[in-house]
Write an enzyme that holds these catalytic residues in place. Sequence first.
Site, PDB file in Angstrom:
ATOM      1  N   GLY A 146      -3.149 -54.978  18.692  1.00  0.00           N
ATOM      2  CA  GLY A 146      -3.847 -56.371  18.862  1.00  0.00           C
ATOM      3  C   GLY A 146      -3.199 -57.496  18.998  1.00  0.00           C
ATOM      4  O   GLY A 146      -1.984 -57.694  18.799  1.00  0.00           O
TER       5      GLY A 146
ATOM      6  N   ASP B 109     -17.992 -58.313   6.124  1.00  0.00           N
ATOM      7  CA  ASP B 109     -17.516 -58.502   7.826  1.00  0.00           C
ATOM      8  C   ASP B 109     -17.226 -60.003   7.855  1.00  0.00           C
ATOM      9  O   ASP B 109     -16.710 -60.779   6.867  1.00  0.00           O
ATOM     10  CB  ASP B 109     -18.494 -58.028   8.733  1.00  0.00           C
ATOM     11  CG  ASP B 109     -17.964 -57.624  10.262  1.00  0.00           C
ATOM     12  OD1 ASP B 109     -17.396 -58.504  10.613  1.00  0.00           O
ATOM     13  OD2 ASP B 109     -18.480 -56.330  10.729  1.00  0.00           O
ATOM     14  N   SER B 110     -17.590 -60.701   8.941  1.00  0.00           N
ATOM     15  CA  SER B 110     -17.328 -61.674   9.165  1.00  0.00           C
ATOM     16  C   SER B 110     -18.218 -62.813   8.498  1.00  0.00           C
ATOM     17  O   SER B 110     -19.080 -62.624   8.100  1.00  0.00           O
ATOM     18  CB  SER B 110     -17.585 -62.283  10.728  1.00  0.00           C
ATOM     19  OG  SER B 110     -16.691 -61.313  11.715  1.00  0.00           O
TER      20      SER B 110
ATOM     21  N   ASP C 204       0.402 -58.393  21.797  1.00  0.00           N
ATOM     22  CA  ASP C 204       0.575 -57.115  21.319  1.00  0.00           C
ATOM     23  C   ASP C 204       1.912 -56.302  21.701  1.00  0.00           C
ATOM     24  O   ASP C 204       2.192 -55.276  20.912  1.00  0.00           O
ATOM     25  CB  ASP C 204      -0.554 -56.354  22.037  1.00  0.00           C
ATOM     26  CG  ASP C 204      -0.620 -56.305  23.593  1.00  0.00           C
ATOM     27  OD1 ASP C 204       0.062 -56.638  24.363  1.00  0.00           O
ATOM     28  OD2 ASP C 204      -1.733 -56.104  23.878  1.00  0.00           O
TER      29      ASP C 204
ATOM     30  N   ASP D 237      -8.432 -59.156  14.018  1.00  0.00           N
ATOM     31  CA  ASP D 237      -9.873 -59.128  13.605  1.00  0.00           C
ATOM     32  C   ASP D 237     -10.401 -60.651  13.887  1.00  0.00           C
ATOM     33  O   ASP D 237     -11.308 -60.744  14.561  1.00  0.00           O
ATOM     34  CB  ASP D 237     -10.316 -58.364  12.588  1.00  0.00           C
ATOM     35  CG  ASP D 237     -11.967 -58.413  12.506  1.00  0.00           C
ATOM     36  OD1 ASP D 237     -12.497 -57.442  13.306  1.00  0.00           O
ATOM     37  OD2 ASP D 237     -12.612 -59.040  11.901  1.00  0.00           O
TER      38      ASP D 237
ATOM     39  N   GLU E 182     -20.324 -59.628  18.218  1.00  0.00           N
ATOM     40  CA  GLU E 182     -19.429 -60.116  17.437  1.00  0.00           C
ATOM     41  C   GLU E 182     -18.961 -61.545  17.863  1.00  0.00           C
ATOM     42  O   GLU E 182     -19.296 -61.873  18.920  1.00  0.00           O
ATOM     43  CB  GLU E 182     -18.155 -59.581  17.015  1.00  0.00           C
ATOM     44  CG  GLU E 182     -18.208 -58.645  15.529  1.00  0.00           C
ATOM     45  CD  GLU E 182     -17.441 -59.555  14.489  1.00  0.00           C
ATOM     46  OE1 GLU E 182     -17.744 -60.943  14.759  1.00  0.00           O
ATOM     47  OE2 GLU E 182     -17.544 -59.162  13.455  1.00  0.00           O
TER      48      GLU E 182
ATOM     49  N   SER F  99      -1.829 -50.787  16.281  1.00  0.00           N
ATOM     50  CA  SER F  99      -0.602 -51.545  16.233  1.00  0.00           C
ATOM     51  C   SER F  99      -0.616 -52.508  17.703  1.00  0.00           C
ATOM     52  O   SER F  99       0.337 -52.963  17.693  1.00  0.00           O
ATOM     53  CB  SER F  99       0.756 -50.915  16.189  1.00  0.00           C
ATOM     54  OG  SER F  99       0.838 -49.757  17.334  1.00  0.00           O
TER      55      SER F  99
END
Length: 324
Positions: free
Chosen positions: A111, A235-236, A129, A137, A47, A109
């Site tokens: 990230g 997605d991205s 975080d 993301d 990614e 929760s």
Amino acid sequence: MMSQQDLPTLFYSGKSNSAVPIISESELQTITAEPWLEISKKGLQLEGLNFDRQGQLFLLDVFEGNIFKINPETKEIKRPFVSHKANPAAIKIHKDGRLFVCYLGDFKSTGGIFAATENGDNLQDIIEDLSTAYCIDDMVFDSKGGFYFTDFRGYSTNPLGGVYYVSPDFRTVTPIIQNISVANGIALSTDEKVLWVTETTAKRLHRIALEDDGVTIQPFGATIPYYFTGHEGPDSCCIDSDDNLYVAMYGQGRVLVFNKRGYPIGQILIPGRDEGHMLRSTHPQFIPGTNQLIICSNDIEMGGGSMLYTVNGFAKGHQSFQFQ
């Protein structure tokens, strides 16, 4: 009475022979990508493709946290560091050269976003975080040095995700849209007036027209120009200099291309997709100054490796914040 042998019978043929048949977009201009570089013979969840000012390519693998650096000319692969946060999902590069790494944490929760040098030094929490509940993301910078990010939480019937804007001093977080299901990819138009967001588990493409302040949605400005089909989802994404949007289709081994109004105008297929290979296509990105597009995918389900593929897009890639 007709015997069973004489009854009309369905057969696998044509599109039904494919593991991931293309139905609604079958008439689009379609090309097949060429292999560019094997990252690993192991299936890694690649990614976060992003180029720095020197044209070096950075990317990561989500589940093991490796940060990779690739020289596009020599194809040399380095691993400068491993993320100290769980499940990194995207890399964006500040114009000062720092890497901003989005991470998903526990997918519920924990990230956030941290910044570091390209060697992993001088760590700084941008969105920490411990004090927030986001599952971050992806992100995209604007020309002021602020950025938009996607909150990856929720599922199809529990839309907890959203999109937020962080001010250039990183002190203020402003919601843009909320109550969407697993906000994933995000891109900003060349004039910074349109924000594109992919909603993975609800399979929707959002087009958000913004006022000059970058956080207020224009009257009737939030629309859904496209609904995707098939398993997994969008997605991205990235844009080119003509404001076309390139969206990786996770679980489908392809990239769909949309014009600036959200109409599909083309698609790029990953080799082997009809046989079920390399379906985890996650991120497209342009080599700076060219129309050459790099796409990452992996073959985890079929026991294969992790690859980068390439094609030429409609136009040169957009020179975004890190090149200003």
